[in-house]
Scaffold this motif. Structure first.
Motif, short mmCIF file in Angstrom:
data_model
loop_
_atom_site.label_atom_id
_atom_site.label_comp_id
_atom_site.label_asym_id
_atom_site.label_seq_id
_atom_site.Cartn_x
_atom_site.Cartn_y
_atom_site.Cartn_z
N LEU A 271 1.42 1.84 8.22
CA LEU A 271 1.07 2.48 6.95
C LEU A 271 0.63 3.93 7.18
O LEU A 271 1.07 4.84 6.46
CB LEU A 271 -0.04 1.69 6.25
CG LEU A 271 -0.61 2.31 4.98
CD1 LEU A 271 0.46 2.45 3.91
CD2 LEU A 271 -1.79 1.48 4.47
N LYS A 272 -0.23 4.14 8.16
CA LYS A 272 -0.70 5.50 8.44
C LYS A 272 0.47 6.42 8.80
O LYS A 272 0.56 7.56 8.31
CB LYS A 272 -1.72 5.49 9.57
CG LYS A 272 -2.32 6.86 9.85
CD LYS A 272 -3.31 6.84 11.00
CE LYS A 272 -3.89 8.23 11.25
NZ LYS A 272 -4.81 8.26 12.40
N GLN A 273 1.36 5.92 9.63
CA GLN A 273 2.53 6.72 10.02
C GLN A 273 3.39 7.07 8.82
O GLN A 273 3.89 8.20 8.71
CB GLN A 273 3.35 5.96 11.07
CG GLN A 273 2.66 5.85 12.43
CD GLN A 273 3.38 4.91 13.38
OE1 GLN A 273 4.51 4.51 13.14
NE2 GLN A 273 2.70 4.53 14.47
N ILE B 264 5.39 11.08 4.75
CA ILE B 264 5.67 11.58 3.40
C ILE B 264 4.68 12.67 2.97
O ILE B 264 4.72 13.14 1.83
CB ILE B 264 5.67 10.43 2.36
CG1 ILE B 264 4.29 9.77 2.28
CG2 ILE B 264 6.75 9.41 2.70
CD1 ILE B 264 4.21 8.66 1.22
N GLY B 265 3.80 13.08 3.90
CA GLY B 265 2.91 14.19 3.64
C GLY B 265 1.76 13.92 2.69
O GLY B 265 1.24 14.84 2.06
N PHE C 50 0.82 -1.22 0.00
CA PHE C 50 0.00 0.00 0.00
C PHE C 50 0.85 1.26 0.00
O PHE C 50 0.46 2.27 -0.60
CB PHE C 50 -0.97 -0.01 1.18
CG PHE C 50 -2.20 -0.84 0.93
CD1 PHE C 50 -2.62 -1.15 -0.35
CD2 PHE C 50 -2.95 -1.33 1.99
CE1 PHE C 50 -3.75 -1.91 -0.59
CE2 PHE C 50 -4.10 -2.08 1.76
CZ PHE C 50 -4.50 -2.38 0.47
N SER C 51 1.99 1.24 0.67
CA SER C 51 2.85 2.43 0.60
C SER C 51 3.44 2.58 -0.79
O SER C 51 3.60 3.70 -1.29
CB SER C 51 3.96 2.36 1.66
OG SER C 51 4.82 1.26 1.44
N SER C 52 3.71 1.46 -1.47
CA SER C 52 4.26 1.53 -2.83
C SER C 52 3.24 2.11 -3.81
O SER C 52 3.61 2.82 -4.76
CB SER C 52 4.70 0.14 -3.31
OG SER C 52 3.60 -0.69 -3.62
N LEU C 53 1.95 1.84 -3.60
CA LEU C 53 0.93 2.37 -4.50
C LEU C 53 0.89 3.89 -4.45
O LEU C 53 0.62 4.55 -5.47
CB LEU C 53 -0.45 1.81 -4.13
CG LEU C 53 -0.67 0.31 -4.35
CD1 LEU C 53 -2.06 -0.09 -3.86
CD2 LEU C 53 -0.50 -0.07 -5.82
N VAL C 54 1.15 4.45 -3.28
CA VAL C 54 1.12 5.91 -3.13
C VAL C 54 2.44 6.53 -3.60
O VAL C 54 2.46 7.67 -4.07
CB VAL C 54 0.84 6.28 -1.65
CG1 VAL C 54 0.89 7.78 -1.44
CG2 VAL C 54 -0.54 5.75 -1.24
N LYS C 55 3.51 5.78 -3.54
CA LYS C 55 4.83 6.31 -3.92
C LYS C 55 5.15 6.13 -5.41
O LYS C 55 6.03 6.82 -5.93
CB LYS C 55 5.91 5.63 -3.08
CG LYS C 55 5.82 5.95 -1.60
CD LYS C 55 6.87 5.20 -0.79
CE LYS C 55 6.79 5.56 0.69
NZ LYS C 55 7.82 4.87 1.50
#
Length: 371
Positions: free
Chosen positions: A239-241, A246-247, A194-199
């Motif tokens: 994930l939330k943190q 990363i803003g 999930f962090s990769s999807l946003v990055k």
């Protein structure tokens, strides 16, 4: 640039014959310029022998051993050996269409993406049936293709599932973003995915069925989630943190909150034993208060969850189980035989029967006494 197009990383722990099929499916992929990194996570069965024999037949196979530390550590270790342009993280009990890597790689290069996601289905190891898994990649919810999280900011955690095995990743993207798998017994790929999807700068959804995910396998960790009942909570909080760091949290807040509520109830509905009450109280006293749902306007939280959130906030665990059990029992009476059977086989229904056993037993005894 490396001559290796795809590095395939497979964590292995007592994989048995299912792993052997997985490995040979990868060896027989139509894309030949690959390396296959098998990370033996301290197996005590014949998994090491399966890898060694396969390596005699195929020089692309690397055998890496570690003491038992879990799949997340094994995947991270595999990344240390990877040299390919793209990386595929596969599970040792799944199996694959022969053109999976070739089609995923070609489309990744063609569209110049950091992540390529493709479709899969479920293979029930107990019934030997293939089952649809359309929820794992909701193509119809993607407005354009390729896309970024900005195109689906209200839906970025819903259009696909947070597991890694149906996705192909650009290796340099993983390195640049310092992505790694969280060391948890279960839900250990959620943070990475999930962090990769946003990055990711660009993502492509490949609308082809390429992978078969094995379920109802007694060796699977997902069968024994009761031993790691709070891993989903640790993963979601991490994930939330990261999104806050990363803003980008406020950009995807609606998707995150709705997904977290849904995922919490999914964990509650699919767990049993003593862990059921632990998960319920985690949701009631930790997760829901942390989300501050009262601050959001009407319609922010999906109507699918509003009533359940209210019930959890209003009832203790036993009262909640009573409520859910009687709803399910009423629903079962209105369904066909197959529908009723599915409801009665659900873990929530079974938990309700256990909790209600003594009151129902007494009620039936009193009814007999008054006749």
């Amino acid at each position: 640039m490396s001559d290796i197009k795809v590095s395939v990383i497979i964590p292995v722990y007592n994989g048995g014959q299912a792993f052997k099929k997985c490995l040979y499916d990868v060896m027989n992929q139509t894309l030949k310029d690959i390396e296959i990194i098998c990370v033996d996570d301290g197996s005590t069965d014949e998994s090491a022998q399966i890898i060694s024999q396969a390596a005699l037949e195929d020089s692309r196979i690397q055998y890496v051993y570690q003491n038992n530390q879990g799949a997340a550590v094994a995947r991270n270790k595999g990344m240390e050996y990877a040299t390919g342009e793209y990386v595929s993280f596969l599970d040792a009990d799944d199996f694959y269409e022969a053109e999976m890597l070739e089609k995923a790689y070609i489309n990744s290069v063609k569209h110049d993406v950091d992540i390529c996601i493709f479709r899969g289905n479920k293979y029930d190891a107990s019934s030997h049936q293939y089952l649809s898994m359309d929820y794992a990649l909701r193509i119809h919810e993607i407005p354009c293709n390729p896309f970024t999280y900005k195109d689906i900011s209200d839906n970025v955690f819903h259009f696909c599932v947070g597991w890694a095995w149906d996705k192909l990743y650009r290796r340099q993207f993983i390195i640049d973003e310092k992505l790694s798998f969280q060391n948890l017994r279960t839900s250990n790929d959620l943070f990475f995915v999930f962090s990769s999807l946003v990055k990711a700068k660009k993502i492509y959804a490949l609308n082809e069925l390429l992978i078969h995910h094995r379920i109802n396998d007694s060796l699977s960790l997902s069968v024994t989630r009761e031993k790691s009942w709070n891993c989903f909570y640790l993963a979601a909080n991490a994930l939330k943190q990261e999104l806050e760091r990363i803003g980008k949290y406020h950009e995807v807040e609606k998707s995150f909150v709705n997904w977290y509520v849904h995922f919490s109830f999914w964990n509650l509905d699919t767990i049993e034993g003593d862990a059921y009450k632990k998960v319920y109280e985690l949701i009631k006293y930790e997760i829901l208060p942390s989300l501050h749902l009262e601050q959001y306007p009407a319609g922010f939280l999906s109507t699918n969850y509003v009533k359940r959130v209210f019930d959890v906030q209003s009832y203790d665990c036993d009262e909640y189980v009573y409520e859910q059990f009687f709803k399910l029992r009423k629903k079962a009476k209105q369904k066909s035989d197959d529908g009723a059977k599915r409801i009665k086989n659900s873990k929530t229904y079974k938990v309700g029967k256990i909790v209600l056993f003594i009151p129902l037993h007494i009620k039936k005894w009193l009814k007999r006494r008054t006749k």
